[in-house]
Design an enzyme around this catalytic site. Sequence first.
Site: not given
Length: 285
Positions: A105, A200, A172
Amino acid sequence: MTNTAFTLERFDLAAFVRVTLAEDLGEGGDVTSAAVIPAEARFSGVMDSREMIIVAGLPIAEAFFRALDPSVEIETLAGEGARVAAGADLMRLSGNARALLTAERSALNTIQHLSGIATMTRAYVDAIAGTGCTLLDTRKTIPGLRAVEKYATRMGGAINHRMGLWDAAMIKDNHVAVAGSVGEAARRARDASIARIIVEVDRIDQIEEALAGGATHLLLDNMDVATLREAVALIADRVPAEASGGVRLETIRAIAETGVTYVSVGRLTQSAPAADIGLDFSLRA
């Protein structure tokens, strides 16, 4: 023993395998295999893809099996970054049945996730083929898995953007709000002697201010195609231009054709579905 031939910067394969298996095994181990499978039983198995995929993560999957059965015999049948058809065999393995079932898994989870990222990435790369534009990934990664997820985007044909907060300034809107303006935020980064300054902008009138402040790369945020063309013409190759924000497979080509240098897509690592990969075992005499 893990596969030490596979290395990634800022990724400890042995630690990843150890922690992942510990999460699955807990305090009691694999009680099902211990109860049902004789200790001496041997399995042979084939890992295959049930759909067309771009392969990423086979060496990591191999490391899970080797961690629990150091003498396991493994034959890798596909290369990293290869496009394989539905039904293609990826790996053959033979070893201790309990060990292989216990590791299964964790190995599949990893290769399904990474191949899913690589497969989505290749679809975006193919969509902008011939435009001269380059696909970038982002920092929108699962915590703790950035190195391997960005490895998967490379296998799909993208280029890694920032690996973290240290390798470039990215200014940003929240940084601008504190600094007072795009230009002032860029100047502060330049005065701090940061070499790469990504700024940005979401309006055309911010471009000249950002460049004057010292931007070395402009991120054109959530601009429509017409505005992107206008921005690219204004930038005029002075710095790279990157389109970002809400990019989809059906829209990326039109965005790339505006002349931007890059398009960045957070979905590559944030939303890629797992690849359909399975592993079937049979008892070995």
